[in-house]
Design an enzyme around this catalytic site. Structure first.
Site, mmCIF file in Angstrom:
data_model
loop_
_atom_site.group_PDB
_atom_site.id
_atom_site.type_symbol
_atom_site.label_atom_id
_atom_site.label_comp_id
_atom_site.label_asym_id
_atom_site.label_seq_id
_atom_site.Cartn_x
_atom_site.Cartn_y
_atom_site.Cartn_z
ATOM 1 N N ARG A 178 -4.209 -8.162 14.868
ATOM 2 C CA ARG A 178 -4.461 -9.598 14.624
ATOM 3 C C ARG A 178 -3.594 -10.518 15.478
ATOM 4 O O ARG A 178 -3.830 -11.725 15.478
ATOM 5 C CB ARG A 178 -4.324 -9.926 13.132
ATOM 6 C CG ARG A 178 -5.496 -9.399 12.335
ATOM 7 C CD ARG A 178 -5.436 -9.810 10.875
ATOM 8 N NE ARG A 178 -6.594 -9.301 10.153
ATOM 9 C CZ ARG A 178 -6.628 -9.109 8.843
ATOM 10 N NH1 ARG A 178 -5.567 -9.395 8.108
ATOM 11 N NH2 ARG A 178 -7.719 -8.651 8.266
ATOM 12 N N GLN A 192 0.847 -1.199 0.000
ATOM 13 C CA GLN A 192 0.000 0.000 0.000
ATOM 14 C C GLN A 192 0.880 1.246 0.000
ATOM 15 O O GLN A 192 0.607 2.210 -0.718
ATOM 16 C CB GLN A 192 -0.934 -0.022 1.205
ATOM 17 C CG GLN A 192 -1.950 -1.159 1.104
ATOM 18 C CD GLN A 192 -2.876 -1.256 2.301
ATOM 19 O OE1 GLN A 192 -2.737 -0.528 3.271
ATOM 20 N NE2 GLN A 192 -3.831 -2.166 2.224
ATOM 21 N N ASP A 196 -1.709 -11.658 5.192
ATOM 22 C CA ASP A 196 -3.167 -11.703 5.360
ATOM 23 C C ASP A 196 -3.658 -13.108 5.701
ATOM 24 O O ASP A 196 -4.808 -13.286 6.105
ATOM 25 C CB ASP A 196 -3.870 -11.232 4.078
ATOM 26 C CG ASP A 196 -3.677 -9.734 3.848
ATOM 27 O OD1 ASP A 196 -3.328 -9.020 4.809
ATOM 28 O OD2 ASP A 196 -3.874 -9.283 2.704
#
Ligand code: S3P
Length: 429
Positions: A346, A169, A315
């Site tokens: 996470r 990103q 991910d």
């Protein structure tokens, strides 16, 4: 929404076509909007995040239409966007807000970017910092470190940026701003992150300089409208791969899965754990490699996951944590501090919810340690509105002694709207 997943009575069997890749779908809409002429996007992911990207680009004056089996985008060129009348809402999508910030840095008008409660907690300084170095005027909470962001762009200068994080990103945002800068903009990363931006910009006719850990672009190059075919998302496929690997007797075929080497860490991990995985029919779709995957249940052993493998499966760690509970031995995940700044932290969300289900798992500063193999039991667990936590918890229900109830599962529509339907089909319901 609440979903209760019942322990599987028989096996998981069948063949699935995994929905389109989220990262590639976002980029297709963004780049097609900046291109000259029409583009068609086949296999687009109709997940909430990618719909946020469409809605932002429509607010910036781009005509985007959903046709029978493709998305039609009438590109207006690098300088064809118009000043939005309202705030641009990225919803839950980090890719939308960060990539769009790079594009807006090149626009000589004012825009305000917001997102949901999760986006408000995620670091934006990693993108706004380098964009400010390029001369964009960016402000926001904590001087542009958090949303809402206000961007007024315009004549940018090229930078040679050494990114402290391996983040596609960040890299993509800077390269997109680089299209508007004079000279060559270069981004170097500690490890190579996913390279969909580089591949797709080339498909749109932009030339880039690419080395092992860096990518560069010279400003002023125009994009030409084209046809994009989006492969299935390996990050969504990962949940079905884990399901097939842990439910006894299963055999699942996943068709048309993206196999970009910057994303296939999950394949390496499954192979190292001794999973019964076959990769068939390798081919190319657009600028991306794809294949069909067959996963069958088998016994698994533990692994250590660290270093340059981390960006290639970041991910997939919630799904891998579930997999590790069913592997003999101790699985160690380290160098994964980026997990703390995803849709949720996470490390915390995976560890605490898996513990509730009976897993033997501990958090560490930069990852987690999982001792297997453990039986899991039913309980009500949180997804915290994080799509991948919701799906990981649902997988536990397949193998637990009693049903697992997962809260706030509407979040799963961010990346895999047909997840529960696909699971029901595989279990023969
Ligand atoms: C993405 C990059 C990754 C990934 C995210 C999608 C992208 O984030 O976790 O789900 O599309 O570029 P980072 O760039 O923050 O690592």
């Amino acid at each position: 929404m609440i979903n209760t997943v019942q322990p599987i009575k028989h096996t998981l069997k069948g063949s699935l076509r995994i929905p389109g890749d989220k990262s590639i779908s976002h980029r297709a809409v963004l780049f097609a909007s900046l291109a000259e002429g029409e583009s068609r996007i086949y296999g687009f992911l109709h997940g909430e995040d990618c719909l946020s990207t469409i809605s932002c680009m429509k607010d910036l004056g781009i005509d985007i239409q959903e046709k029978h089996d493709y998305i039609y985008v009438e590109g207006k060129g690098l300088h064809g966007l118009r000043e939005p009348e309202n705030v641009l809402d990225a919803g839950n999508s980090g890719t939308t807000i960060r990539l769009l910030s790079g594009i807006l840095a090149g626009q000589d008008f004012s825009s305000v970017l917001v997102g949901d409660a999760s986006i408000a907690k995620r670091p934006m300084g990693r993108v706004t910092g380098p964009l400010k170095m390029m001369n964009a005027k960016v402000d926001g909470r904590a001087y542009g470190s958090y949303t809402p962001l206000h961007i007024r762009g315009g004549s940018l200068k090229a930078i040679d940026y050494l990114s402290p994080v391996a983040s596609a990103q960040v890299k993509s945002s800077i390269l997109l701003a680089g299209l508007y800068a004079r000279g060559e903009t270069k981004v170097t990363e500690p490890f190579k992150s996913r390279d969909h931006t580089e591949r797709m910009l080339e498909t749109f006719g932009v030339s880039l300089g690419i080395t092992d850990r860096s990518a560069s672009v010279t400003g002023g190059q125009s994009l030409k409208g084209t046809e994009i075919h989006v492969p299935g998302d390996i990050s969504s496929a990962a949940f079905m791969l884990v399901a097939g690997a842990i439910v006894p007797g299963s055999e699942i075929i996943l068709e048309n899965v993206g196999m970009n080497p910057t994303r296939t860490g999950i394949i390496d991990v499954l192979e190292q754990m001794g999973a019964d995985l076959t990769v068939n029919n390798r081919r190319h779709l657009g600028g991306e490699p794809v294949a069909d995957l067959t996963i069958c249940y088998s016994s698994l052993s533990s692994v250590t996951i660290d270093g340059d493998l981390i960006p290639r499966l970041i991910d997939e760690i919630p799904a891998i944590a579930v997999l590790a509970t069913q592997a003999e031995g101790t699985t160690v995940i380290k160098n994964a501090e980026e997990l703390k700044v995803k849709e949720t932290n996470r490390i915390d969300t995976v560890v605490y919810q898996l513990k509730k289900l009976g897993a033997s798992i501990e958090p560490t500063e930069d990852g987690m340690i999982i001792h297997g193999k453990t039986g899991l039991h039913g309980e009500t667990v949180e997804s915290y509105g994080d799509h991948r936590i919701g799906m990981a918890m649902a997988l536990c229900g397949l193998i637990s002694s009693t049903p697992v109830t997962v809260k706030d599962t509407e979040a799963i529509a961010v990346s895999y709207p047909s997840f529960f339907n696909n699971l029901a089909y595989l279990s023969g319901e």
